[in-house]
Design a protein around this motif. Structure first.
Motif, PDB file in Angstrom:
ATOM      1  N   PRO A  72     -11.983  32.656  26.942  1.00  0.00           N
ATOM      2  CA  PRO A  72     -12.918  33.366  26.058  1.00  0.00           C
ATOM      3  C   PRO A  72     -12.912  32.813  24.640  1.00  0.00           C
ATOM      4  CG  PRO A  72     -11.705  34.932  27.395  1.00  0.00           C
ATOM      5  CD  PRO A  72     -11.075  33.596  27.617  1.00  0.00           C
ATOM      6  N   GLY A  73     -11.742  32.437  24.124  1.00  0.00           N
ATOM      7  CA  GLY A  73     -11.677  31.885  22.772  1.00  0.00           C
ATOM      8  C   GLY A  73     -12.468  30.599  22.645  1.00  0.00           C
ATOM      9  N   GLY A  74     -12.323  29.709  23.646  1.00  0.00           N
ATOM     10  CA  GLY A  74     -13.078  28.464  23.609  1.00  0.00           C
ATOM     11  C   GLY A  74     -14.581  28.689  23.701  1.00  0.00           C
ATOM     12  N   LEU A  75     -14.998  29.608  24.581  1.00  0.00           N
ATOM     13  CA  LEU A  75     -16.431  29.900  24.738  1.00  0.00           C
ATOM     14  C   LEU A  75     -17.016  30.504  23.460  1.00  0.00           C
ATOM     15  CD1 LEU A  75     -18.995  30.311  26.522  1.00  0.00           C
ATOM     16  CD2 LEU A  75     -18.112  32.585  27.017  1.00  0.00           C
ATOM     17  N   LEU A  76     -16.317  31.466  22.869  1.00  0.00           N
ATOM     18  CA  LEU A  76     -16.830  32.111  21.667  1.00  0.00           C
ATOM     19  C   LEU A  76     -16.959  31.111  20.521  1.00  0.00           C
ATOM     20  CD1 LEU A  76     -14.840  35.472  21.829  1.00  0.00           C
ATOM     21  CD2 LEU A  76     -17.264  35.117  22.324  1.00  0.00           C
ATOM     22  N   GLY A  77     -16.033  30.152  20.447  1.00  0.00           N
ATOM     23  CA  GLY A  77     -16.144  29.115  19.431  1.00  0.00           C
ATOM     24  C   GLY A  77     -17.367  28.246  19.634  1.00  0.00           C
ATOM     25  N   ASP A  78     -17.616  27.846  20.877  1.00  0.00           N
ATOM     26  CA  ASP A  78     -18.804  27.042  21.174  1.00  0.00           C
ATOM     27  C   ASP A  78     -20.092  27.815  20.876  1.00  0.00           C
ATOM     28  OD1 ASP A  78     -17.253  24.923  22.006  1.00  0.00           O
ATOM     29  OD2 ASP A  78     -17.434  25.363  24.150  1.00  0.00           O
ATOM     30  N   PHE A  80     -20.552  30.893  18.887  1.00  0.00           N
ATOM     31  CA  PHE A  80     -20.758  31.508  17.573  1.00  0.00           C
ATOM     32  C   PHE A  80     -20.274  30.654  16.393  1.00  0.00           C
ATOM     33  CE2 PHE A  80     -20.341  35.154  20.512  1.00  0.00           C
ATOM     34  CZ  PHE A  80     -21.614  35.684  20.349  1.00  0.00           C
ATOM     35  N   GLY A  81     -19.531  29.573  16.675  1.00  0.00           N
ATOM     36  CA  GLY A  81     -19.014  28.725  15.606  1.00  0.00           C
ATOM     37  C   GLY A  81     -17.499  28.685  15.649  1.00  0.00           C
ATOM     38  N   ARG A  82     -16.956  27.479  15.760  1.00  0.00           N
ATOM     39  CA  ARG A  82     -15.504  27.344  15.920  1.00  0.00           C
ATOM     40  C   ARG A  82     -14.750  27.753  14.666  1.00  0.00           C
ATOM     41  NH1 ARG A  82     -17.924  22.260  18.289  1.00  0.00           N
ATOM     42  NH2 ARG A  82     -18.315  22.936  20.428  1.00  0.00           N
ATOM     43  N   LYS A  83     -15.314  27.436  13.500  1.00  0.00           N
ATOM     44  CA  LYS A  83     -14.664  27.835  12.250  1.00  0.00           C
ATOM     45  C   LYS A  83     -14.613  29.352  12.137  1.00  0.00           C
ATOM     46  CE  LYS A  83     -15.121  27.284   7.221  1.00  0.00           C
ATOM     47  NZ  LYS A  83     -15.775  26.469   6.161  1.00  0.00           N
ATOM     48  N   LYS A  84     -15.702  30.006  12.447  1.00  0.00           N
ATOM     49  CA  LYS A  84     -15.784  31.461  12.327  1.00  0.00           C
ATOM     50  C   LYS A  84     -14.779  32.137  13.260  1.00  0.00           C
ATOM     51  CE  LYS A  84     -19.904  32.965  12.089  1.00  0.00           C
ATOM     52  NZ  LYS A  84     -21.296  33.244  12.507  1.00  0.00           N
ATOM     53  N   VAL A  85     -14.729  31.694  14.513  1.00  0.00           N
ATOM     54  CA  VAL A  85     -13.821  32.307  15.484  1.00  0.00           C
ATOM     55  C   VAL A  85     -12.369  31.989  15.131  1.00  0.00           C
ATOM     56  CG1 VAL A  85     -13.183  32.416  17.921  1.00  0.00           C
ATOM     57  CG2 VAL A  85     -15.585  32.261  17.273  1.00  0.00           C
ATOM     58  N   LEU A  87     -11.154  31.681  12.102  1.00  0.00           N
ATOM     59  CA  LEU A  87     -10.785  32.595  11.021  1.00  0.00           C
ATOM     60  C   LEU A  87     -10.450  33.982  11.571  1.00  0.00           C
ATOM     61  CD1 LEU A  87     -13.431  31.575   8.322  1.00  0.00           C
ATOM     62  CD2 LEU A  87     -10.968  31.124   8.266  1.00  0.00           C
ATOM     63  N   ILE A  88     -11.252  34.446  12.531  1.00  0.00           N
ATOM     64  CA  ILE A  88     -10.977  35.754  13.141  1.00  0.00           C
ATOM     65  C   ILE A  88      -9.640  35.723  13.882  1.00  0.00           C
ATOM     66  CG2 ILE A  88     -11.763  37.398  14.881  1.00  0.00           C
ATOM     67  CD1 ILE A  88     -14.644  36.554  14.165  1.00  0.00           C
ATOM     68  N   ALA A  89      -9.389  34.644  14.645  1.00  0.00           N
ATOM     69  CA  ALA A  89      -8.144  34.540  15.410  1.00  0.00           C
ATOM     70  C   ALA A  89      -6.933  34.496  14.486  1.00  0.00           C
ATOM     71  CB  ALA A  89      -8.181  33.306  16.307  1.00  0.00           C
ATOM     72  N   LEU A  90      -7.021  33.731  13.387  1.00  0.00           N
ATOM     73  CA  LEU A  90      -5.911  33.670  12.429  1.00  0.00           C
ATOM     74  C   LEU A  90      -5.640  35.040  11.815  1.00  0.00           C
ATOM     75  CD1 LEU A  90      -6.530  30.287  10.564  1.00  0.00           C
ATOM     76  CD2 LEU A  90      -4.401  30.965  11.689  1.00  0.00           C
ATOM     77  N   THR A  91      -6.702  35.748  11.463  1.00  0.00           N
ATOM     78  CA  THR A  91      -6.537  37.091  10.893  1.00  0.00           C
ATOM     79  C   THR A  91      -5.877  38.025  11.903  1.00  0.00           C
ATOM     80  OG1 THR A  91      -8.508  36.754   9.520  1.00  0.00           O
ATOM     81  CG2 THR A  91      -7.741  39.012   9.819  1.00  0.00           C
ATOM     82  N   MET A  92      -6.327  37.966  13.157  1.00  0.00           N
ATOM     83  CA  MET A  92      -5.707  38.777  14.214  1.00  0.00           C
ATOM     84  C   MET A  92      -4.233  38.424  14.380  1.00  0.00           C
ATOM     85  SD  MET A  92      -8.684  38.738  17.172  1.00  0.00           S
ATOM     86  CE  MET A  92      -7.512  39.301  18.415  1.00  0.00           C
ATOM     87  N   PHE A  93      -3.908  37.145  14.268  1.00  0.00           N
ATOM     88  CA  PHE A  93      -2.522  36.712  14.422  1.00  0.00           C
ATOM     89  C   PHE A  93      -1.660  37.301  13.306  1.00  0.00           C
ATOM     90  CE2 PHE A  93       1.040  33.728  14.384  1.00  0.00           C
ATOM     91  CZ  PHE A  93       1.316  33.623  15.727  1.00  0.00           C
ATOM     92  N   GLY A  94      -2.191  37.317  12.097  1.00  0.00           N
ATOM     93  CA  GLY A  94      -1.451  37.927  10.993  1.00  0.00           C
ATOM     94  C   GLY A  94      -1.249  39.417  11.203  1.00  0.00           C
ATOM     95  N   LEU A  95      -2.295  40.121  11.644  1.00  0.00           N
ATOM     96  CA  LEU A  95      -2.183  41.559  11.899  1.00  0.00           C
ATOM     97  C   LEU A  95      -1.206  41.840  13.040  1.00  0.00           C
ATOM     98  CD1 LEU A  95      -5.951  42.596  11.599  1.00  0.00           C
ATOM     99  CD2 LEU A  95      -4.117  43.001   9.933  1.00  0.00           C
ATOM    100  N   SER A 119      -4.535  36.708  20.309  1.00  0.00           N
ATOM    101  CA  SER A 119      -5.051  35.952  19.165  1.00  0.00           C
ATOM    102  C   SER A 119      -4.589  34.501  19.225  1.00  0.00           C
ATOM    103  CB  SER A 119      -4.615  36.600  17.854  1.00  0.00           C
ATOM    104  OG  SER A 119      -3.210  36.669  17.752  1.00  0.00           O
ATOM    105  N   ALA A 120      -3.350  34.280  19.677  1.00  0.00           N
ATOM    106  CA  ALA A 120      -2.859  32.911  19.815  1.00  0.00           C
ATOM    107  C   ALA A 120      -3.642  32.158  20.878  1.00  0.00           C
ATOM    108  CB  ALA A 120      -1.373  32.921  20.161  1.00  0.00           C
ATOM    109  N   GLY A 121      -3.966  32.853  21.983  1.00  0.00           N
ATOM    110  CA  GLY A 121      -4.743  32.221  23.040  1.00  0.00           C
ATOM    111  C   GLY A 121      -6.117  31.795  22.583  1.00  0.00           C
ATOM    112  N   ALA A 122      -6.737  32.590  21.699  1.00  0.00           N
ATOM    113  CA  ALA A 122      -8.042  32.202  21.165  1.00  0.00           C
ATOM    114  C   ALA A 122      -7.915  31.037  20.195  1.00  0.00           C
ATOM    115  CB  ALA A 122      -8.683  33.400  20.463  1.00  0.00           C
ATOM    116  N   MET A 123      -6.796  30.960  19.478  1.00  0.00           N
ATOM    117  CA  MET A 123      -6.632  29.948  18.439  1.00  0.00           C
ATOM    118  C   MET A 123      -6.327  28.562  19.011  1.00  0.00           C
ATOM    119  SD  MET A 123      -4.366  30.334  14.965  1.00  0.00           S
ATOM    120  CE  MET A 123      -3.202  31.324  15.860  1.00  0.00           C
ATOM    121  N   VAL A 124      -5.508  28.518  20.055  1.00  0.00           N
ATOM    122  CA  VAL A 124      -5.017  27.237  20.563  1.00  0.00           C
ATOM    123  C   VAL A 124      -6.142  26.285  20.994  1.00  0.00           C
ATOM    124  CG1 VAL A 124      -3.734  26.204  22.476  1.00  0.00           C
ATOM    125  CG2 VAL A 124      -2.715  28.046  21.154  1.00  0.00           C
ATOM    126  N   PRO A 125      -7.100  26.695  21.837  1.00  0.00           N
ATOM    127  CA  PRO A 125      -8.152  25.735  22.225  1.00  0.00           C
ATOM    128  C   PRO A 125      -9.082  25.386  21.075  1.00  0.00           C
ATOM    129  CG  PRO A 125      -8.665  27.918  23.087  1.00  0.00           C
ATOM    130  CD  PRO A 125      -7.272  27.987  22.541  1.00  0.00           C
TER     131      PRO A 125
END
Length: 530
Positions: A72-78, A80-85, A87-95, A119-125
């Motif tokens: 899902p993380g890879g698909l959402l990046g493709d 809606f925008g990889r930079k945008k997703v 940023l969301i994943a990094l914020t989730m990781f901090g929370l 959040s890590a799973g979304a960030m890695v790909p």
């Protein structure tokens, strides 16, 4: 919005390398969070009143959720925008890190770990997909080498840093240390990483997303259960069989969508028409599987046989890390001269040599010998992994870089618990086969039979140096057996690289080189970059 056909430079030439540095910190944080828990479990058991089952789920919840977040993380990046997703994943990781640090009980901690893993799973790909877009084919091996080094640098740093923090500060700092990394990563992504997404936005494919998430989660749970309770346990059998069945259904659904006019599958199975993507991904899995023997055995050898602490075990892994960093750093130079095919084969051959040296260890082997063979294995692994990952990325179509990177990571993340279950079984079988427990009370014999650390505790309680020596010797025999299996897998990887990895890349914009590269000045319809 502008459209470009090549890799994204992001401004000045050096800017993308600074961006890679920021992304690498995020990769390091993900790896640290997986390894630092190894030294924190005893403290958490007391602070959170956790049972043995709770402790198992402290680790497993992160692994399972990470696997669920990959596709899902890879698909959402493709889409809606990889930079945008990112940023969301990094914020989730901090929370998630905050939630772990301040969890009031074991249940809340497990939930926080699952959120952190998601959040890590979304960030890695996303990191790999950004690399595929930002760097040219010539630069990509070097960039992937940096990514690979960061992935595995967490192995010794986690226990070293975690042990120091637990010795001097409150246990919550083990997770709060992620926050400065998250802040730096957010700044780097905002200021240095250009936005990119697929020109033709992929469909969400909710059935495929659900099937892939459930299938990976159930399959990995089965492998975890096999490692904990044995291959014949009902949980292991049900998990492995159920996960495989769900994933088979996922593949059938994706094939159906692919054939349907206008269908938009989660994973374009045409990716696997590229031999470099397919075999680069497979070789990464073989490398991680083979190397897991070292990663699984070495810390236990250091603690059970050499008497090191958890922090000391991390320090003793530094020669391996030095070899890995050297191998990853040399990968692009060697590949330019010898081709990726030969470089990957050479890397796996060096890894085989290191594992064979390790398989000849005895309980009397000194630190210098262990440092030597782990450094050799690390050198081969770094060379092989960076080359295989770069080979796969070269043919990865940039319009689906996120999902393609997620597929690569999903194969890797599935391989780790599988390796743990299989190689752990080989180690235990070898250990138990060499034990001589005649004359011991039944309760003491059962304890010695269960694990090396329990065996050493029994020997200490009975005041029997002979039993302690026997337990250590039997355990080293088990380690040697496991390393022989790992070396055999590395040999298979050498053969696969020579037999199937192509000599040269095809067109990087299509899986099967079905379309031409745009001419100079011509716009590509594959990638939109802000």
């Amino acid at each position: 919005m502008s459209m470009v056909s090549g890799p994204v430079s992001g401004g000045a030439g050096a800017r993308k390398w600074w961006a890679l540095g920021g992304l690498t910190l995020g990769v390091l944080a993900v790896g640290l969070d997986a390894t630092v828990l190894s030294v924190a479990l005893p403290t958490l058991a007391g602070s959170l009143h956790a049972s043995a089952t709770d402790l198992q789920w402290f680790v497993s919840s992160y692994t399972l959720a990470l696997a669920v977040g990959l596709l899902p993380g890879g698909l959402l990046g493709d889409r809606f925008g990889r930079k945008k997703v990112m940023l969301i994943a990094l914020t989730m990781f901090g929370l998630g890190s905050l939630a772990c640090a301040y969890a009031p009980n074991a249940g809340a901690f497990i939930a926080a770990r699952a959120f952190l893993g998601l959040s890590a799973g979304a960030m890695v790909p996303l990191v790999l997909s950004v690399l595929a877009v930002m760097f040219s084919d010539e630069e990509r091996t070097k960039a992937v080498s940096i990514w690979a080094a960061a992935n595995f640098l967490a192995l010794p740093i986690g226990p070293i840093l975690g042990g120091w923090l637990l010795s001097n500060y409150w246990w919550g700092w083990v997770f709060l240390m992620n926050l400065p990394v998250v802040v730096i990563g957010l700044i780097a992504v905002v200021t240095l990483v250009p936005e990119s997404r697929a020109e033709q936005r992929p469909g969400l494919d909710p059935v495929g997303m659900m099937a892939s998430c459930c299938g990976l989660a159930v399959l990995i749970y089965g492998f975890i259960a096999a490692g904990q309770y044995g291959w014949s346990s009902p949980n292991a059998i049900a998990g492995i069989a159920g996960g495989a069945l769900i994933l088979a259904g996922f593949v059938a659904w994706e094939l159906r969508l692919t054939r349907r006019p206008g269908g938009q599958p989660l994973v374009d199975l045409g990716l696997f028409r590229s031999a470099r993507f397919t075999w680069g991904t497979i070789l990464q899995a073989f490398g991680i599987f083979a190397m897991f023997g070292l990663l699984f055995a070495a810390p236990q050898f250091f603690q059970a046989v050499q008497g090191a602490t958890a922090m000391g075990s991390g320090v003793r892994l530094l020669p391996m890390m030095g070899g890995l960093a050297l191998g990853a750093g040399l990968a692009d130079r060697i590949a330019r001269r010898a081709t990726a095919k030969l470089t990957a084969a050479i890397g796996f051959a060096i890894l085989t040599a290191g594992l064979v040296l390790g398989a000849t260890m005895t309980s009397a082997s000194g630190e210098a010998y262990v440092a030597g063979w782990t450094a050799v294995a690390g050198l081969g692994f770094g060379l092989a992994l960076a080359t295989a990952a770069s080979a796969a990325l070269v043919d990865l179509p940039k319009q689906s870089a996120g999902v393609g990177s997620a597929v690569m990571q999903a194969v890797q993340k599935t391989g780790a618990p599988l390796a743990s279950a299989i190689l752990g079984s080989v180690l235990i079988a070898g250990y138990q086969a060499q034990l001589h427990l005649a004359g011991l009370p039944a309760a003491a014999a059962n304890a010695v039979h269960s694990s090396v650390f329990a065996g050493l505790a029994v020997a200490h309680k009975l005041g029997s140096p002979a039993l302690a020596a026997s337990v250590r010797s039997a355990f080293v025999h088990g380690i040697d057996s496991m390393l022989w299996v790992s070396a055999g897998l590395a040999v298979v990887a050498v053969i696969l690289a020579l037999a199937f990895l192509p000599w040269r890349a095809t067109n990087a914009d299509t899986p099967a080189a079905a379309s031409r590269q745009p001419a100079e000045g011509e716009e590509s319809a594959h990638e939109r970059v802000a």
